[in-house]
Design an enzyme around this catalytic site. Structure first.
Site, PDB file in Angstrom:
ATOM      1  N   HIS A   1       3.496  27.768  -4.279  1.00  0.00           N
ATOM      2  CA  HIS A   1       3.450  26.575  -5.120  1.00  0.00           C
ATOM      3  C   HIS A   1       2.844  25.439  -4.311  1.00  0.00           C
ATOM      4  O   HIS A   1       3.109  25.322  -3.105  1.00  0.00           O
ATOM      5  CB  HIS A   1       4.859  26.195  -5.592  1.00  0.00           C
ATOM      6  CG  HIS A   1       4.869  25.203  -6.710  1.00  0.00           C
ATOM      7  ND1 HIS A   1       4.785  23.840  -6.488  1.00  0.00           N
ATOM      8  CD2 HIS A   1       4.917  25.366  -8.054  1.00  0.00           C
ATOM      9  CE1 HIS A   1       4.799  23.221  -7.662  1.00  0.00           C
ATOM     10  NE2 HIS A   1       4.871  24.107  -8.617  1.00  0.00           N
TER      11      HIS A   1
ATOM     12  N   GLU B   1       6.504  31.017 -12.515  1.00  0.00           N
ATOM     13  CA  GLU B   1       5.811  31.963 -13.384  1.00  0.00           C
ATOM     14  C   GLU B   1       6.343  33.391 -13.241  1.00  0.00           C
ATOM     15  O   GLU B   1       6.331  34.166 -14.195  1.00  0.00           O
ATOM     16  CB  GLU B   1       4.306  31.952 -13.109  1.00  0.00           C
ATOM     17  CG  GLU B   1       3.580  30.737 -13.656  1.00  0.00           C
ATOM     18  CD  GLU B   1       3.629  29.561 -12.709  1.00  0.00           C
ATOM     19  OE1 GLU B   1       4.072  29.765 -11.543  1.00  0.00           O
ATOM     20  OE2 GLU B   1       3.241  28.445 -13.102  1.00  0.00           O
TER      21      GLU B   1
END
Length: 529
Positions: free
Chosen positions: A410, A463
């Site tokens: 991320h 995700e």
């Protein structure tokens, strides 16, 4: 609580061209004693409107206590009236001398992962400087040539002020307004959190009921859009599921005569935003069904947003556990700092465009596979691996070639993504072989990434388990990104309203790196083929 003022003698002020932390710090410093209770410390923060306190012993700083520390205390069951500052503060604490240059201080805060750092002069505490203070100077201090050099992708650059929410990547924490986003997802309904983002406070029971009555009719597809929706569905595809939504939102904004945000008052802007936030889930499910030759399922006024979403998609009421899992996911993805789509929405708002145009632009940004397109691709990773024992053989060559592993890493978090942790727990509650497989793959991929990328901490992101949860709840993969859009539109609308309330066009510069200019323009016959 004490306020410490500057000592009588300080080092000479820096020259005008070299800003120091002494020029930028907040002073006097708001402090607490180690033996004060957490309740007293929380009151100090609230009364002074600060997010941290410097803990002192005499005049010496011995720790920092932040809002995050208070949240941790509450989460662990601590009674704030009985717990003490010294038990939850960060200690020991680093300090900066008052004459340290701003750029050097900024580098230090970034390297250490701090948000605030005490400032001392002649051995005594004189103030506190924050990352925001230093970033402000970093943005207004010209670089050679009159431009400001910033990291690629504006990483680490504060481009606006917001009270909507914040992502604290080094802490693995994010919040909407003053509340933990994960706690909101676990304890509140989607409508309550929508109200919070649009009105800056959680609703009372009476306010929530009034808001729900306002929201219900706005979920219905207006007649002028319903007539053309089949044509939009035929022209779009499951490979690009957000294309149809962009078209529908654009038509709706035009049909409703939405005006530029700079030409209307706050109420009209809010009404436009609420309409788009409410109708988006209905448009998405309607387009999905129409592409398959099915009739549109209209929203049930008795159902909440998340439950309605599954109902409109499948034509039957979902089980309570599936509805709640999707609601938790949707709440947790309403907002997440200045991500690409949110920043896009604010940039377009800065031009004065109407709310519909701002939302359409944000949808375009979300459609990219490195943003809203990731959940289904993360699930594709599990399919490609097949069995847990093949994980390492699948991952190693891809990492070696520089390929991005969808569902991992991320740009902000340097620890576990809190959304991923919550969704993992939801997946475990829903159960099934896919969950066990996903956990095994997650553990092995994290191990391989740690080995091949030493010094970097890469974990599963939202995700990865979002795909697992949505799959377990019966959502087809082509609806993963649309489901993300159905919740994130609320965050976009909140940011659009905030930007429009004090609007300035967002107009950065670019550093030219092409051929030197000017050169004479050659005649066409003299140009190389």
């Amino acid at each position: 609580m004490d306020e410490l003022n500057f000592p009588k003698q300080l080092p000479a002020p820096p020259t005008a061209s070299r800003r120091s932390v002494g020029d930028l710090m907040s002073h006097p410093a708001i402090t607490a004693k180690p033996d004060e209770t957490l309740a007293e410390a929380a009151r100090h923060m609230r009364e002074r409107g600060v997010g941290s306190l410097v803990v002192i012993d005499g005049a010496q700083p011995v720790g920092i206590l932040t809002e995050r520390d208070l949240l941790i205390a509450v989460a662990t069951g601590e009674d704030l009236g009985r717990g003490y500052v010294e038990d939850f503060m960060t200690s020991p604490v680093e300090t900066l001398e008052v004459d340290v240059e701003a750029c050097d201080a900024l580098t230090r805060l970034r390297d250490r992962g701090y948000r605030h750092i005490p400032v001392i002069a002649l051995g005594s505490l004189v103030g506190v400087v924050s990352m925001r203070d230093l970033m402000t100077v970093a943005q207004i201090t010209p670089a050679p040539g009159g431009l400001i050099d910033v990291p690629p992708g504006l990483k680490g650059v504060a481009v606006a002020h917001t009270s909507i929410g914040c992502v604290r990547g080094l802490e693995g924490f994010y919040h909407y307004r003053q509340y933990s986003a994960i706690e909101l997802a676990q304890q509140c309904s989607f409508e309550e959190v929508m109200y919070l983002l649009l009105h800056a406070s959680l609703p009372s029971a009476a306010e929530l009921e009034v808001f729900r009555r306002e929201v219900r009719p706005l979920r219905d597809i207006p007649d002028e859009i319903r007539e053309v929706l089949p044509a939009i569905a035929r022209a779009s595809s499951d490979k690009e599921p957000l294309d149809g939504l962009r078209t529908a939102i654009s038509l709706l904004a035009s049909a409703r005569g939405m005006r530029p945000v700079i030409d209307i008052d706050a109420k009209e802007r809010r009404d436009d935003a609420l309409l788009l936030a409410c109708v988006t889930p209905t448009l998405l499910t309607a387009l999905y069904r129409l592409r398959r030759g099915h009739s549109i399922v209209d929203p049930d006024p008795q159902l909440g947003t998340a439950e309605n979403y599954l109902y409109m998609l499948h034509g039957q009421r979902p089980s309570s556990d599936r509805a709640r899992a999707i609601e938790c996911y949707m709440i947790s993805t309403i907002d997440h700092g200045f991500n690409a789509s949110t920043f896009t929405a604010r940039v377009v708002t800065g031009t004065g465009a109407n709310v519909g145009a701002c939302v359409v632009a944000a949808i375009g940004a979300l459609s990219g596979p490195w943003h809203g397109g990731s959940p289904s691709r993360a699930l594709d990773t599990l399919d490609a691996i097949g069995t847990a024992d093949r994980t390492e053989a699948w991952v190693r060559p891809r990492v070696a070639s520089g390929e991005k592993i969808m569902g991992f890493g991320h740009p902000v978090y340097r620890t576990d993504d809190p959304r991923s942790l919550m969704l993992r727990d939801l997946a475990i509650e829903l159960g099934g072989d896919t969950v066990d497989f996903a956990q095994q793959v997650e553990r092995r991929i994290v191990e391989v990434l740690a080995e091949l990328k030493p010094g970097r901490t890469i974990f599963a992101n939202v995700e990865f388990y979002a795909g697992v949860v949505m799959d377990l709840c019966g959502l087809p993969r082509e609806m993963f990104s649309p489901t993300f859009a159905s919740s994130r539109v609320v965050g976009w609308c909140a940011h659009i309203l905030e930007q429009a309330a004090d609007n300035k066009i967002i107009r950065p510069s670019a550093r030219y790196v092409g051929p030197l200019a000017p050169e004479p323009v050659p005649a066409i016959g003299a140009r190389e083929a």
